[in-house]
Design an enzyme around this catalytic site. Structure first.
Site, mmCIF file in Angstrom:
data_model
loop_
_atom_site.group_PDB
_atom_site.id
_atom_site.type_symbol
_atom_site.label_atom_id
_atom_site.label_comp_id
_atom_site.label_asym_id
_atom_site.label_seq_id
_atom_site.Cartn_x
_atom_site.Cartn_y
_atom_site.Cartn_z
ATOM 1 N N GLU A 221 0.827 -1.219 0.000
ATOM 2 C CA GLU A 221 0.000 0.000 0.000
ATOM 3 C C GLU A 221 0.862 1.269 0.000
ATOM 4 O O GLU A 221 0.554 2.255 0.658
ATOM 5 C CB GLU A 221 -0.981 -0.016 1.177
ATOM 6 C CG GLU A 221 -1.979 -1.159 1.094
ATOM 7 C CD GLU A 221 -2.962 -1.213 2.258
ATOM 8 O OE1 GLU A 221 -2.946 -0.298 3.106
ATOM 9 O OE2 GLU A 221 -3.744 -2.182 2.330
ATOM 10 N N GLU A 328 -5.421 -7.801 -0.916
ATOM 11 C CA GLU A 328 -6.254 -7.517 0.262
ATOM 12 C C GLU A 328 -7.544 -6.879 -0.210
ATOM 13 O O GLU A 328 -7.546 -6.037 -1.107
ATOM 14 C CB GLU A 328 -5.589 -6.513 1.220
ATOM 15 C CG GLU A 328 -4.614 -7.057 2.223
ATOM 16 C CD GLU A 328 -4.167 -5.975 3.197
ATOM 17 O OE1 GLU A 328 -5.024 -5.193 3.676
ATOM 18 O OE2 GLU A 328 -2.958 -5.908 3.476
#
Length: 414
Positions: A221, A328
């Protein structure tokens, strides 16, 4: 050749303008691990050509090959900390198994507690106990044939108290990432953390003494600003350099050869060019991933965006002969956030598998991983909640795979 170039150009254009979701049309798909007609150059004989580690163990080679092939027909379903994180603290089987009767196909773990400054490797130490539990879970998962993947919420190098920038000073945020690069003030600190990671991975062994393969996604991320390795706190070149250093140190300096490496931003990228802005290169990445919660929590427009991004991801992975994954995702249900009707069986399933605008199958997502359940909320419903049947229907669809419909991931097909 010109026809192929035109087709790729058309496909890229379609991604930007078409993202309608369709229903599940196929009900008789089988897991085909080594189809007789292959749409890319990958074979059981040349698999190392497309992997990061030319010395990867045979089980790791098999995992790469089988994940790549799996994505052509099915998507493996998993969850972070599935063996230990339960809604309402209900122990026993994973919530996925409570709901469906089958184990997840993917188990997510984290090096966070393993590399914590308080882990003194003594049996009475809580952090070391977490390390032992994680190691035990990974071994148990592998013995069943489950795929293991690791993230790393590495705490910042100054006080090692947090990985969130909200907990750091302005000076710490501006210098932390650069400080772990070669020549930086905290490079030795970072190498010691990698030494611990290497030690753990090198001691993950199956019943016959073979090394257990894992997927590792460092600095995930990175396109956001919530972690200290985020885009606001390092340049693209600095990010690439840190990622490359991490891979080279584990592979070459520490001699770890049972890792597939994942490149795993959040959901801010919608074109291949933007997605590859911080890409460290094909020699450093096995899995092209994306974390995406936001698009899948924002209604029909969000589902369409998510679908288009997975098409983009699938094309990028096809071009580079890499694995594509939704690394995710999830929609968390709590006492104040109710479930969305058919979120799993219709919305997410179509995000993963809608290819109706194409004459070739480009949505080839090999696995999807939901985040962990907690006492007060869940991403995956167990068998007792109102949307339990929605998840079970999703898991039983023709292009979904729990462990019961997963091929032997650690054996190369004959």
């Amino acid at each position: 050749m010109k026809k192929s170039i035109f087709k790729i150009a058309l496909l890229n254009f379609c991604i930007l303008v078409l993202a309608a979701c369709s229903s599940d049309k196929d009900s008789t798909d089988e897991v085909i691990v080594d189809p007789p007609t292959q749409s890319d150059p990958l074979t059981t004989q040349n698999v190392l050509t497309y992997m990061v580690d030319a010395s990867a163990t045979k089980e790791t080679q098999a995992l790469f090959y089988n994940l790549k092939r799996l994505g052509e027909t099915k998507t493996a379903i998993g969850q972070q900390d599935a063996f230990n994180s339960f809604y309402q603290d209900a122990g026993g089987y994973s919530d996925i198994k409570k709901n469906t009767g089958f184990d997840p196909a993917v188990l997510g773990s984290d090096f966070m507690f393993i590399t914590d400054k308080n882990n003194n490797e003594q049996l009475n130490n809580w952090f070391y106990q977490q390390e032992l539990k994680i190691v035990s879970d990974v071994k148990a998962a592998y013995a069943k044939g489950i795929i293991n993947t690791f993230s790393w919420h590495l705490r910042e190098p100054y006080k090692e108290d947090s990985f969130y920038t909200a907990d750091m000073t302005a000076d710490q945020k501006s210098t932390a990432f650069r400080s772990i690069l070669p020549g930086g003030a905290n490079n030795e600190w970072y190498k010691k953390k990698l030494d611990k990671v290497a030690s753990v991975i090198s001691n993950l062994k199956g019943s016959n003494g073979e090394l257990i393969p894992i997927i590792f996604r460092p600095f995930h991320e990175f396109d956001g600003s919530w972690f200290w390795w985020g885009a606001n706190f390092c340049t693209a070149e600095e990010y690439k350099k840190a990622y490359q250093f991490t891979v080279d140190y584990l592979k070459n300096t520490k001699g770890v050869h049972n890792i597939l490496y994942a490149y795993s931003p959040d959901n801010s990228y919608s074109t291949v060019e933007d997605y590859l802005t911080r890409y460290p290169g094909d020699k450093y990445v096995d899995v092209l991933g994306m974390d995406n919660y936001g698009d899948l929590n924002s209604g029909n427009d969000g589902y369409n965006r998510a679908n288009a991004k997975l098409k983009m991801l699938s094309i990028a992975a096809k071009t580079r002969v890499k694995i594509a994954a939704l690394t995710e995702t999830g929609y968390q249900v709590t006492a104040t956030t109710p479930p969305i009707n058919n979120w799993f069986s219709t919305n997410l399933y179509n995000v993963l598998h809608d290819n109706r605008t194409f004459d070739l199958q480009f949505n080839t997502i090999s696995y999807v991983m939901f985040w962990n359940n907690t006492k007060d909320g869940y991403y995956v419903p167990n068998g007792t909640v109102s949307n339990a049947s929605d998840f079970k229907t999703f898991a039983e669809k023709s292009k979904s795979a729990l462990l019961n419909s997963l091929p032997k991931m650690y054996e190369m097909p004959k």
